[in-house]
Write an enzyme that holds these catalytic residues in place. Structure first.
Site, mmCIF file in Angstrom:
data_model
loop_
_atom_site.group_PDB
_atom_site.id
_atom_site.type_symbol
_atom_site.label_atom_id
_atom_site.label_comp_id
_atom_site.label_asym_id
_atom_site.label_seq_id
_atom_site.Cartn_x
_atom_site.Cartn_y
_atom_site.Cartn_z
ATOM 1 N N ALA A 53 0.801 -1.228 0.000
ATOM 2 C CA ALA A 53 0.000 0.000 0.000
ATOM 3 C C ALA A 53 0.834 1.278 0.000
ATOM 4 O O ALA A 53 0.303 2.368 -0.244
ATOM 5 C CB ALA A 53 -0.920 0.011 1.215
ATOM 6 N N TYR A 54 2.144 1.172 0.277
ATOM 7 C CA TYR A 54 2.992 2.379 0.314
ATOM 8 C C TYR A 54 3.285 2.837 -1.115
ATOM 9 O O TYR A 54 3.797 2.055 -1.904
ATOM 10 C CB TYR A 54 4.323 2.107 1.012
ATOM 11 C CG TYR A 54 4.263 1.649 2.442
ATOM 12 C CD1 TYR A 54 3.125 1.816 3.226
ATOM 13 C CD2 TYR A 54 5.366 1.032 3.034
ATOM 14 C CE1 TYR A 54 3.096 1.382 4.538
ATOM 15 C CE2 TYR A 54 5.340 0.604 4.361
ATOM 16 C CZ TYR A 54 4.204 0.773 5.106
ATOM 17 O OH TYR A 54 4.175 0.343 6.416
ATOM 18 N N SER A 55 3.004 4.084 -1.564
ATOM 19 C CA SER A 55 2.375 5.125 -0.783
ATOM 20 C C SER A 55 1.120 5.595 -1.521
ATOM 21 O O SER A 55 1.095 6.636 -2.159
ATOM 22 C CB SER A 55 3.344 6.284 -0.593
ATOM 23 O OG SER A 55 3.962 6.590 -1.861
ATOM 24 N N GLY A 64 2.296 0.586 -4.080
ATOM 25 C CA GLY A 64 3.350 -0.231 -4.676
ATOM 26 C C GLY A 64 4.598 0.553 -5.023
ATOM 27 O O GLY A 64 5.598 -0.022 -5.457
ATOM 28 N N GLU A 65 4.568 1.880 -4.818
ATOM 29 C CA GLU A 65 5.732 2.703 -5.173
ATOM 30 C C GLU A 65 6.963 2.303 -4.363
ATOM 31 O O GLU A 65 8.072 2.218 -4.905
ATOM 32 C CB GLU A 65 5.415 4.190 -4.958
ATOM 33 C CG GLU A 65 4.478 4.788 -5.980
ATOM 34 C CD GLU A 65 3.011 4.443 -5.752
ATOM 35 O OE1 GLU A 65 2.206 4.632 -6.675
ATOM 36 O OE2 GLU A 65 2.673 3.986 -4.633
#
Length: 314
Positions: A53-55, A64-65
């Site tokens: 979930a980030y960010s 997914g970043e």
């Protein structure tokens, strides 16, 4: 060489400070993230914590970043076998919840972004009480059987659901949680201490606390009248208004001065000394923020110093 800590009943050996990946692809761009990751490994670190979930909370991001940045770094450095990678499932906007189908699909996406064939430690990010623990554990066990996940953990879960999950694993001979990621620090003790900590201790689970520095408050940079430029300033600043926050800062100041240590290092050393805790999680946006974090590996507080901090934070 800093001695690594065993992660609960697993075979994973981890550095006593997990590097939080929540800032990668958020407040740290790819170049900054690579620099922080390089410096962490150079200091002996091997334990990186992220989540699918980030960010996603940033406008224009989809989640997914952080995993993507870490995956690129692992590929660029060819050091996958040296790193313990922990990520989480259940909070990505496209993969919410802990149904068996969702866990399977989200894990495949995490593996793709990380550019790896296995995740060392896979946490359920937030418990999903609409799904029976039997379904969750069976789905996680399948990933372990397929070799896509080495060990499993839980975060943000009630003592009752944690115990039920452990009981089911035991009864059916399936993969069993080895780690727990609770919200825990000097100004937030009731979020872990008590029944949840007791459950973890009985089961031999390793705690890997998040918000270990209370959104930056326990670095000491938040003071009355001080203005801090940070995405977390509002949250961290709230601790200043409490009597506990002021007492904790005073105790940290005293010990840090006597030990010629950074305030953040002292706060992390207290946390690392607590029952069940294997490695607190803390993130660094810049290389300059990192030394105070990794120094926890070499700072052992005295019984009196630990007692003073425990009393101040009561």
């Amino acid at each position: 060489m800093t001695s690594l800590r065993k992660l609960g009943p697993s075979d994973l050996q981890v550095f006593p400070l997990a590097l939080g990946g929540n800032v990668f692809g958020w407040t740290a761009d790819e170049a900054q993230s690579f620099a922080v990751l390089d410096a962490y490994v150079a200091a002996g670190g091997n334990f990186i914590d992220t989540a699918d979930a980030y960010s996603a909370w940033i406008p224009g991001n989809e989640g997914g970043e952080s995993e993507t940045v870490i995956g690129k770094w692992l590929a660029a450095r060819s050091n996958r076998s040296d790193i313990v990678v922990a990520t989480k499932v259940g909070a990505h906007p496209s993969y919410k919840g802990l149904s068996a189908a969702n866990i399977k699909a989200a894990a495949e996406e995490s593996l793709r972004r990380l550019g790896t064939d296995h995740i060392d430690l896979y946490y359920t990010h937030f418990d999903d009480e609409t799904v029976p623990v039997e379904e969750i554990i069976t789905a996680l066990d399948q990933l372990v059987k397929e070799g896509k996940v080495r060990e499993i953990g839980a975060s943000n879960i009630s003592p009752e659901r944690l115990q039920a999950s452990l009981d089911f694993s035991e009864r059916e001979g399936l993969a069993r949680y080895v780690a727990l990621q609770p919200h825990y620090n000097l100004v937030s003790r009731d979020t872990y201490e008590g029944e949840l900590q007791d459950t973890a201790a009985r089961a031999g689970l390793a705690a890997v606390p998040y918000f270990a520095l209370a959104s930056g408050f326990l670095t000491g940079k938040y003071r009355p009248g001080a203005s801090v430029e940070s995405a977390r300033a509002e949250k961290a600043g709230q601790y200043l208004e409490s009597e506990r926050g002021q007492k904790v800062l005073a105790a940290l100041d005293k010990i840090a001065q006597e030990r010629d240590a950074e305030i953040a290092t002292v706060a992390l050393a207290w946390l690392a000394s607590r029952p069940t805790v294997a490695a607190p999680i803390a993130s660094a946006r810049t290389v300059e923020q990192l030394p105070a974090l990794v120094a926890v590996a070499d700072l052992s507080l005295t019984e009196q110093e630990l007692a003073d901090l425990t009393e101040a934070s009561a």
